[in-house]
Design an enzyme around this catalytic site. Structure first.
Site, PDB file in Angstrom:
ATOM      1  N   GLU A 221       1.119  -1.064   0.096  1.00  0.00           N
ATOM      2  CA  GLU A 221      -0.154   0.035   0.063  1.00  0.00           C
ATOM      3  C   GLU A 221       0.920   1.300   0.032  1.00  0.00           C
ATOM      4  OE1 GLU A 221      -2.899  -0.166  -0.527  1.00  0.00           O
ATOM      5  OE2 GLU A 221      -3.715  -2.058   0.080  1.00  0.00           O
ATOM      6  N   ARG A 225       0.815   3.652  -3.391  1.00  0.00           N
ATOM      7  CA  ARG A 225       0.175   5.170  -2.824  1.00  0.00           C
ATOM      8  C   ARG A 225       1.294   6.018  -2.869  1.00  0.00           C
ATOM      9  NH1 ARG A 225      -5.696   3.614  -0.269  1.00  0.00           N
ATOM     10  NH2 ARG A 225      -5.691   1.417  -0.329  1.00  0.00           N
ATOM     11  N   ASP A 365      -5.110  -9.851  -8.137  1.00  0.00           N
ATOM     12  CA  ASP A 365      -5.275  -8.832  -9.210  1.00  0.00           C
ATOM     13  C   ASP A 365      -3.917  -8.514  -9.957  1.00  0.00           C
ATOM     14  OD1 ASP A 365      -4.918  -7.480  -6.679  1.00  0.00           O
ATOM     15  OD2 ASP A 365      -6.533  -6.430  -7.153  1.00  0.00           O
ATOM     16  N   GLU A 534     -11.784   0.508 -10.489  1.00  0.00           N
ATOM     17  CA  GLU A 534     -11.212  -0.258 -11.606  1.00  0.00           C
ATOM     18  C   GLU A 534     -12.025  -0.367 -12.873  1.00  0.00           C
ATOM     19  OE1 GLU A 534     -11.616  -1.255  -8.236  1.00  0.00           O
ATOM     20  OE2 GLU A 534      -9.595  -1.489  -8.025  1.00  0.00           O
ATOM     21  N   THR A 621      -0.640   0.763 -10.357  1.00  0.00           N
ATOM     22  CA  THR A 621      -1.840   0.075 -10.003  1.00  0.00           C
ATOM     23  C   THR A 621      -2.676   1.085  -9.321  1.00  0.00           C
ATOM     24  OG1 THR A 621      -2.878  -1.952  -9.157  1.00  0.00           O
ATOM     25  CG2 THR A 621      -1.229  -1.125  -7.732  1.00  0.00           C
TER      26      THR A 621
HETATM   27  C1  DMJ Z   1      -5.864   0.531  -5.365  1.00  0.00           C
HETATM   28  O1  DMJ Z   1      -5.442   0.642  -3.993  1.00  0.00           O
HETATM   29  C2  DMJ Z   1      -5.239  -0.144  -6.337  1.00  0.00           C
HETATM   30  O2  DMJ Z   1      -5.852   0.183  -7.499  1.00  0.00           O
HETATM   31  C3  DMJ Z   1      -4.951  -1.496  -6.021  1.00  0.00           C
HETATM   32  O3  DMJ Z   1      -4.395  -2.306  -7.059  1.00  0.00           O
HETATM   33  C4  DMJ Z   1      -6.450  -2.285  -5.933  1.00  0.00           C
HETATM   34  N1  DMJ Z   1      -6.839  -1.824  -4.746  1.00  0.00           N
HETATM   35  C5  DMJ Z   1      -7.277  -0.263  -4.856  1.00  0.00           C
HETATM   36  C6  DMJ Z   1      -8.487   0.202  -5.364  1.00  0.00           C
HETATM   37  O4  DMJ Z   1      -9.582  -0.324  -5.339  1.00  0.00           O
END
Ligand code: DMJ
Length: 631
Positions: A221, A225, A365, A534, A621
């Site tokens: 995370e 982020r 994912d 997403e 992501t």
């Molecule tokens: C985000 O932190 C990122 O997209 C991650 O890959 C999946 N979860 C959240 C958004 O849903």
């Protein structure tokens, strides 16, 4: 008398070029001799024949009369002296030719809305209204971002997240002011200078201290982020010969220095581990790391760090970040898989996968996402051979199609299920909203960020690419229907699908007029919505790649639902507890990715496609764009 020609031959005659260049006289006489009119005349009385001739003569007069005005104004407009008489005759000829030409094929009938989009799509009609409309919609997204930021700034500045209903801040991610960093590059892209100034001065004054003092954070995370946000801000503010989107804020090196400090601490997750698989948690203040209580790391988490670490190595000149990150992928390559599919847990102690649960939702994912994105990031550099990533990706997508993709009943939505007890067990028709990243990834993997049109023109698409693109389009539709099937127009966290083997009644999304209300099941425990990105992420990628305006329109519908049901008057937007109820109860949390991802993708979806082109940038992501470097 010879028989009239069969229709097919008649068509040949009518298409004959010579026919088009005959004199007016010939046109009239030949028409009389060859057309249906002639056949009629043969069998009718002389009186009727004369009547027809009169009508014909009148038509000639009308045409002559109307053409006069035309030819004069045409001539004047062009500033050319014209021979009126000659032109009249020519114009009459043209009109007659038109009379006997085959009726033009008409475009399909479109609704007024569709007309606008159709024109926009073909790009042939430069309809200013269309782009104006999307600009206005883009401005609405920008306003939404400003509203979200103002709530956060008023009630939660410096906290990780805003609780918009309670008007409080909360540290759910370790206390690094995650919303500030996640939101910064979106504000830069939107040109919101005041927000950039507020966010960047907070980062400059506080973030390093926080990093030095704070305790436990999650490696994944924090990387996607905070580190990702800093790296994008670095590039978008001019670092690495990047763009200078930000007029305000500190020098780019500030972002780089903080990023390095943070990453140096995060590296302890790799260096403390007995294998190449990093631990899941890091204690920032003393740069120590440990595994989660069950001793395991998530597969997606350990494989979703490399875009960020590679870029940091590239701009800092220090290879250690990239080296540690890429060791993970090289190791994953060696592990046994099922048609490229992997279990969602891995042990940092043994380096082996743990359990058999296979899914593309949570914990699985972005393993698949980063295989192709890291390959795209590195394929043109001279740092090594990364073809293995592309191979792993392609094998995995074949596995997805073979083992996980199914169609719902009765209306045949294509979805991706799960194998909770492994490849030999049953397929659960469960699809997390998180899986909706997949269509975007599939489309990106197919064209490598080019438009489909360009990729086709340059002969770059294999059959497999086209197949993946088709699956991407089908899945995007399913993800959109997960929204439109509910009473609020917002998707649940998890959906199940009716299939020939799976049925549960009384659990629909509430929108009885949806065509898919009987296909999608929403269980009580799964009815929340966390403002996740997403689906709009995939809409953005699919729009860029296919240029099909329906993806923009779907994005707009989703945005309107966010506006209607998640906006909190005093500032911010809130997650919901139940998307099937109107009004939906609020969950009192604005996730950082609403500003970092959801609103960014919507903004880009409605905007000019030349901004952040997908063959030049790779989005991590968490939607932080990083430039693709070439050798
Ligand atoms: C985000 O932190 C990122 O997209 C991650 O890959 C999946 N979860 C959240 C958004 O849903």
């Amino acid at each position: 008398m010879s028989k009239s020609l069969p229709y097919s031959m008649k068509d040949v005659h009518y298409d004959n070029a010579k026919f088009r260049h005959r004199s007016l006289f010939k046109v009239i006489t030949q028409t009389l001799l060859t057309s249906n009119m002639r056949r009629e005349c043969v069998s009718c009385s002389t009186g009727k024949f004369l009547g027809l001739l009169m009508i014909f003569g009148l038509a000639c007069l009308m045409l002559t009369h109307t053409n006069k005005a035309h030819s004069v104004s045409d001539g004047l407009a062009k500033g050319i002296a014209t021979n009126e008489e000659h032109k009249e005759v020519t114009d009459i000829g043209i009109r007659f030719k038109k009379l006997f030409r085959r009726a033009p094929r008409l475009p399909p009938r479109l609704s007024p809305d569709e007309k606008i989009f159709h024109h926009n799509f073909t790009g042939k009609l430069n309809e200013p209204n269309v782009e104006e409309q999307w600009k206005a919609r883009q401005q609405n997204v920008k306003d939404a971002f400003t509203h979200a930021w103002s709530g956060y700034k008023k009630f939660a500045m410096g906290y990780d997240e805003l609780m918009p209903v309670s008007r409080l801040g909360v540290d759910g991610l370790g206390g690094l002011g995650a919303t500030v960093v996640d939101a910064l590059d979106t504000a830069m892209i939107m040109g919101l200078d005041d927000v950039v100034s507020e966010a960047s001065s907070w980062i400059e004054s506080h973030l390093l201290d926080r990093i030095r003092q704070k305790g436990q954070v999650n490696l994944f995370e924090t990387t996607i982020r905070v580190l990702g946000g800093l790296l994008s801000a670095y590039h978008l503010s001019g670092g690495d010969q990047g763009m200078t989107l930000a007029q305000k804020g500190p020098k780019p090196t500030i972002y780089l220095d903080i990023a390095k400090n943070l990453a140096d601490r995060l590296l302890s997750a790799f260096t403390s581990s007995p294998t190449t698989i990093p631990f899941s948690d890091v204690v920032l203040r003393d740069s120590s790391a440990h595994s989660a209580p069950d001793g395991l790391s998530s597969t997606s988490e350990v494989s979703t760090l490399q875009l960020e670490f590679n870029y940091l190595s590239a701009i800092s000149g220090d290879p250690k970040y990239s080296t540690e990150g890429m060791k993970v992928l090289a190791h994953l390559k060696t592990l046994p898989k099922t048609e490229g599919l992997v279990p969602i847990y891995i042990s940092p102690h043994s380096g082996e996968f743990s359990g058999e649960n296979i899914r593309l939702g949570s914990r699985g994912d972005s393993y698949y996402e980063y295989l192709i994105k890291v390959w795209l990031q590195l394929r043109d550099t001279q740092d090594g051979n990364f073809t293995y990533l592309h191979d792993m990706y392609e094998e995995a997508m074949r596995g997805v199609k073979h083992m996980l993709v199914q169609k719902s009943t009765p209306s045949e939505l294509v979805f991706v299920g799960e194998l909770p007890v492994g490849p030999k067990g049953y397929l659960s028709p469960k699809m997390d909203h998180l899986v909706c990243f997949l269509p975007g990834t599939l489309a990106l993997g197919a064209t490598k960020g080019l438009t489909k049109e360009k990729a086709m023109k340059d002969n770059l698409l294999t059959f497999e690419d086209l197949d993946n693109l088709k699956l991407a389009e089908d899945l995007t539709k399913t993800c959109f229907e997960m929204y439109s099937v509910t009473s609020t127009g917002l998707a649940p966290e998890i959906a199940y699908f009716h299939t020939k083997d799976y049925f549960e009644s009384g659990l629909d999304g509430g929108n009885k007029s949806s065509e898919y209300v009987n296909d999608i099941i929403i269980k009580h425990a799964d009815r929340h919505n966390l403002l996740r990105p997403e689906t709009v992420e995939s809409l953005f990628v699919l729009y860029r790649i296919t240029q099909d305006p329906k993806y923009r329109e779907w994005g707009w519908q989703i945005f309107e639902s966010f506006e209607k049901y998640t906006k909190v008057e005093s500032g911010g937007y809130s997650s919901l507890d139940d998307v099937t109820t109107v009004p939906p109860p609020k969950r009192d949390k604005m996730e950082t990715f609403f500003l970092g991802e959801t609103l960014k993708y919507l903004y880009l979806l409605f905007g000019d496609s030349s901004v952040m082109p997908l063959d030049k940038f790779v989005f991590n992501t968490e939607a932080h764009p990083l430039p693709i470097k070439s050798s």
